[in-house]
Design a protein around this motif. Structure first.
Motif, PDB file in Angstrom:
ATOM      1  N   VAL A 139      34.651 -25.564  51.548  1.00  0.00           N
ATOM      2  CA  VAL A 139      34.241 -24.161  51.606  1.00  0.00           C
ATOM      3  C   VAL A 139      32.739 -24.078  51.809  1.00  0.00           C
ATOM      4  O   VAL A 139      31.993 -24.989  51.421  1.00  0.00           O
ATOM      5  CB  VAL A 139      34.625 -23.388  50.311  1.00  0.00           C
ATOM      6  N   VAL A 140      32.298 -22.998  52.440  1.00  0.00           N
ATOM      7  CA  VAL A 140      30.873 -22.692  52.543  1.00  0.00           C
ATOM      8  C   VAL A 140      30.626 -21.465  51.690  1.00  0.00           C
ATOM      9  O   VAL A 140      31.248 -20.422  51.894  1.00  0.00           O
ATOM     10  CB  VAL A 140      30.458 -22.434  54.006  1.00  0.00           C
ATOM     11  N   ARG A 141      29.727 -21.598  50.725  1.00  0.00           N
ATOM     12  CA  ARG A 141      29.498 -20.525  49.765  1.00  0.00           C
ATOM     13  C   ARG A 141      28.013 -20.294  49.543  1.00  0.00           C
ATOM     14  O   ARG A 141      27.200 -21.210  49.630  1.00  0.00           O
ATOM     15  CB  ARG A 141      30.152 -20.859  48.407  1.00  0.00           C
ATOM     16  N   ALA A 142      27.685 -19.047  49.239  1.00  0.00           N
ATOM     17  CA  ALA A 142      26.319 -18.660  48.911  1.00  0.00           C
ATOM     18  C   ALA A 142      26.211 -18.423  47.415  1.00  0.00           C
ATOM     19  O   ALA A 142      27.183 -18.063  46.758  1.00  0.00           O
ATOM     20  CB  ALA A 142      25.930 -17.395  49.678  1.00  0.00           C
ATOM     21  N   GLY A 143      25.016 -18.654  46.872  1.00  0.00           N
ATOM     22  CA  GLY A 143      24.779 -18.373  45.470  1.00  0.00           C
ATOM     23  C   GLY A 143      24.650 -19.633  44.643  1.00  0.00           C
ATOM     24  O   GLY A 143      24.927 -20.754  45.099  1.00  0.00           O
ATOM     25  N   ALA A 144      24.210 -19.432  43.385  1.00  0.00           N
ATOM     26  CA  ALA A 144      24.090 -20.551  42.454  1.00  0.00           C
ATOM     27  C   ALA A 144      25.474 -21.120  42.173  1.00  0.00           C
ATOM     28  O   ALA A 144      26.451 -20.391  42.058  1.00  0.00           O
ATOM     29  CB  ALA A 144      23.425 -20.091  41.164  1.00  0.00           C
ATOM     30  N   LEU A 145      25.557 -22.427  42.054  1.00  0.00           N
ATOM     31  CA  LEU A 145      26.836 -23.095  41.888  1.00  0.00           C
ATOM     32  C   LEU A 145      27.087 -23.397  40.416  1.00  0.00           C
ATOM     33  O   LEU A 145      26.233 -23.959  39.731  1.00  0.00           O
ATOM     34  CB  LEU A 145      26.866 -24.395  42.692  1.00  0.00           C
ATOM     35  N   LEU A 266      22.648 -21.729  50.009  1.00  0.00           N
ATOM     36  CA  LEU A 266      23.889 -21.826  50.772  1.00  0.00           C
ATOM     37  C   LEU A 266      24.323 -23.281  50.752  1.00  0.00           C
ATOM     38  O   LEU A 266      23.509 -24.175  51.003  1.00  0.00           O
ATOM     39  CB  LEU A 266      23.669 -21.341  52.203  1.00  0.00           C
ATOM     40  N   SER A 267      25.614 -23.518  50.461  1.00  0.00           N
ATOM     41  CA  SER A 267      26.106 -24.889  50.316  1.00  0.00           C
ATOM     42  C   SER A 267      27.490 -25.024  50.935  1.00  0.00           C
ATOM     43  O   SER A 267      28.241 -24.049  51.048  1.00  0.00           O
ATOM     44  CB  SER A 267      26.192 -25.281  48.826  1.00  0.00           C
ATOM     45  N   VAL A 268      27.833 -26.250  51.318  1.00  0.00           N
ATOM     46  CA  VAL A 268      29.194 -26.586  51.694  1.00  0.00           C
ATOM     47  C   VAL A 268      29.731 -27.494  50.600  1.00  0.00           C
ATOM     48  O   VAL A 268      29.058 -28.435  50.167  1.00  0.00           O
ATOM     49  CB  VAL A 268      29.266 -27.245  53.090  1.00  0.00           C
ATOM     50  N   LEU A 269      30.920 -27.170  50.112  1.00  0.00           N
ATOM     51  CA  LEU A 269      31.490 -27.877  48.967  1.00  0.00           C
ATOM     52  C   LEU A 269      32.834 -28.499  49.322  1.00  0.00           C
ATOM     53  O   LEU A 269      33.616 -27.927  50.087  1.00  0.00           O
ATOM     54  CB  LEU A 269      31.689 -26.921  47.779  1.00  0.00           C
ATOM     55  N   TYR A 270      33.094 -29.659  48.713  1.00  0.00           N
ATOM     56  CA  TYR A 270      34.383 -30.328  48.872  1.00  0.00           C
ATOM     57  C   TYR A 270      34.662 -31.116  47.598  1.00  0.00           C
ATOM     58  O   TYR A 270      33.748 -31.406  46.812  1.00  0.00           O
ATOM     59  CB  TYR A 270      34.384 -31.237  50.108  1.00  0.00           C
ATOM     60  N   PRO A 271      35.918 -31.471  47.332  1.00  0.00           N
ATOM     61  CA  PRO A 271      36.260 -32.128  46.061  1.00  0.00           C
ATOM     62  C   PRO A 271      35.586 -33.482  45.913  1.00  0.00           C
ATOM     63  O   PRO A 271      35.524 -34.266  46.865  1.00  0.00           O
ATOM     64  CB  PRO A 271      37.792 -32.283  46.131  1.00  0.00           C
ATOM     65  N   SER A 272      35.083 -33.735  44.705  1.00  0.00           N
ATOM     66  CA  SER A 272      34.449 -35.025  44.431  1.00  0.00           C
ATOM     67  C   SER A 272      35.458 -36.110  44.107  1.00  0.00           C
ATOM     68  O   SER A 272      35.152 -37.297  44.185  1.00  0.00           O
ATOM     69  CB  SER A 272      33.464 -34.885  43.263  1.00  0.00           C
ATOM     70  N   ASN A 273      36.667 -35.686  43.735  1.00  0.00           N
ATOM     71  CA  ASN A 273      37.661 -36.671  43.299  1.00  0.00           C
ATOM     72  C   ASN A 273      38.559 -37.122  44.434  1.00  0.00           C
ATOM     73  O   ASN A 273      39.658 -37.602  44.221  1.00  0.00           O
ATOM     74  CB  ASN A 273      38.508 -36.106  42.156  1.00  0.00           C
ATOM     75  N   VAL A 280      36.820 -33.946  57.517  1.00  0.00           N
ATOM     76  CA  VAL A 280      35.913 -33.181  56.659  1.00  0.00           C
ATOM     77  C   VAL A 280      34.484 -33.673  56.855  1.00  0.00           C
ATOM     78  O   VAL A 280      33.539 -32.878  56.925  1.00  0.00           O
ATOM     79  CB  VAL A 280      36.328 -33.289  55.178  1.00  0.00           C
ATOM     80  N   ARG A 281      34.325 -34.977  56.994  1.00  0.00           N
ATOM     81  CA  ARG A 281      32.989 -35.544  57.153  1.00  0.00           C
ATOM     82  C   ARG A 281      32.304 -35.009  58.415  1.00  0.00           C
ATOM     83  O   ARG A 281      31.137 -34.614  58.378  1.00  0.00           O
ATOM     84  CB  ARG A 281      33.060 -37.065  57.199  1.00  0.00           C
ATOM     85  N   VAL A 282      33.040 -34.993  59.533  1.00  0.00           N
ATOM     86  CA  VAL A 282      32.402 -34.539  60.779  1.00  0.00           C
ATOM     87  C   VAL A 282      32.088 -33.045  60.707  1.00  0.00           C
ATOM     88  O   VAL A 282      31.075 -32.592  61.248  1.00  0.00           O
ATOM     89  CB  VAL A 282      33.271 -34.861  62.012  1.00  0.00           C
ATOM     90  N   PHE A 283      32.934 -32.271  60.022  1.00  0.00           N
ATOM     91  CA  PHE A 283      32.659 -30.839  59.902  1.00  0.00           C
ATOM     92  C   PHE A 283      31.449 -30.597  59.014  1.00  0.00           C
ATOM     93  O   PHE A 283      30.577 -29.779  59.354  1.00  0.00           O
ATOM     94  CB  PHE A 283      33.878 -30.109  59.337  1.00  0.00           C
ATOM     95  N   VAL A 284      31.386 -31.289  57.873  1.00  0.00           N
ATOM     96  CA  VAL A 284      30.259 -31.101  56.959  1.00  0.00           C
ATOM     97  C   VAL A 284      28.952 -31.473  57.653  1.00  0.00           C
ATOM     98  O   VAL A 284      27.959 -30.740  57.578  1.00  0.00           O
ATOM     99  CB  VAL A 284      30.465 -31.933  55.680  1.00  0.00           C
TER     100      VAL A 284
END
Length: 299
Positions: A139-145, A266-273, A280-284
């Protein structure tokens, strides 16, 4: 189903907690999915899933097998890519709607041309997304995480502004300091995390002033918030890039420019586990590049 397809099905069942949702995602019927998992458990000689009328959860053995399946499929994708194979499959991304339409879509043809075997499922949203259960890759999200089990790649920060319509300011006056906001109203933007409206925020030097004004309208969508500001419902704060045209043509007027809100990350997030899949890597990497190259106006 072949063994790799069955592994993919098993992963999706665990992620989504549902045979039906996983079967639909894999393009098979519920009976086919059920038979495949039964055959898998029979071959392994152990139960992998605990089933109830509402939920499907992995057993202790199922959890261990799940992580092995994740690693196996990720290694296979990497092997294909390193051998010259194309990044393929469906990439499910959830992005703030305005950002999706104004920044990602114009640049997306070049990305898809580079990866012709890849399909992008672009969802629009601003709420919290359970990536695993909803089958979303990132996901791409804005704001403090908030603290979470997500990996966050920073994309930059967006300058925030406070705006209101000329009609609203004609009725309530133009404030010159945050203390002048008595008698004003705001459009209440409801946080998807707390269910409560967010306060307005103003910076005075190193001090951050939060102001909660009366509101006659609560909204949960950025587009509705912007439309309500144009209609004169009150003050609203958002990234400057959202209001470039409004500010240029006078539909909205910047308020308290000497006391700007804190810039929004602004950040792009994906699961750490999970091991990061090639798609996903090429998109990020692509998102980091296009945002970092200054395609975000007003940032």
């Amino acid at each position: 189903m072949d063994r790799l397809a069955t592994l993919d099905l098993f992963i999706r069942i665990v992620d989504r907690g549902s045979f039906s949702a996983a079967a639909a995602a894999c393009g098979v019927s519920r009976p086919v999915a059920t038979a495949a998992i039964k055959a898998l458990e029979s071959r392994l000689g152990t139960r992998l899933l605990q089933r109830s009328t509402r939920h499907v959860r992995p057993t202790e053995e199922g959890v261990a097998y799940y992580w092995r399946c994740i690693a196996i499929l990720a290694d296979l994708e990497d092997a294909d890519r390193n051998a010259g194979g194309a990044v393929s499959g469906v990439l499910r991304v959830d992005v703030v709607g305005y950002l999706a339409r104004t920044i990602l879509l114009p640049a997306l043809p070049e990305f898809l041309a580079r990866h012709p075997a890849l399909t992008v499922h672009l969802g629009e949203g601003e709420r919290f997304v359970d990536l695993l259960r909803e089958g979303v890759d990132c996901v791409v999200r804005a704001g403090a995480l908030a603290d979470s089990d997500m990996v966050a790649r920073p994309l930059g920060v967006m300058e925030e502004v406070t705006v209101a319509s000329p009609d609203y300011l004609a009725r309530h006056g133009m404030p010159t300091t945050p203390e002048d906001l008595e008698g004003h109203q705001m459009i209440g933007f409801v946080s998807s995390r707390t269910g409560q409206p967010l306060p307005l925020e103003f910076k005075r030097g190193d001090e951050v002033i939060e102001v909660m004004l009366p509101t006659r309208l609560l909204v949960s969508g950025a587009e509705t918030s912007a439309a309500a500001a144009r209609q004169g419902f009150g003050l609203v704060q958002a990234p400057r890039y959202r209001f470039i045209d409004d500010l240029a043509n006078g539909t909205l007027i910047e308020v308290l420019a000497d006391f700007p809100p804190t810039p929004m990350p602004l950040s792009v997030l994906y699961p750490s586990n999970r091991q990061l899949s090639p798609r996903v890597r090429v998109f990020v990497d692509w998102v980091v590049k296009i945002i970092g190259s200054g395609l975000l106006p007003g940032a």
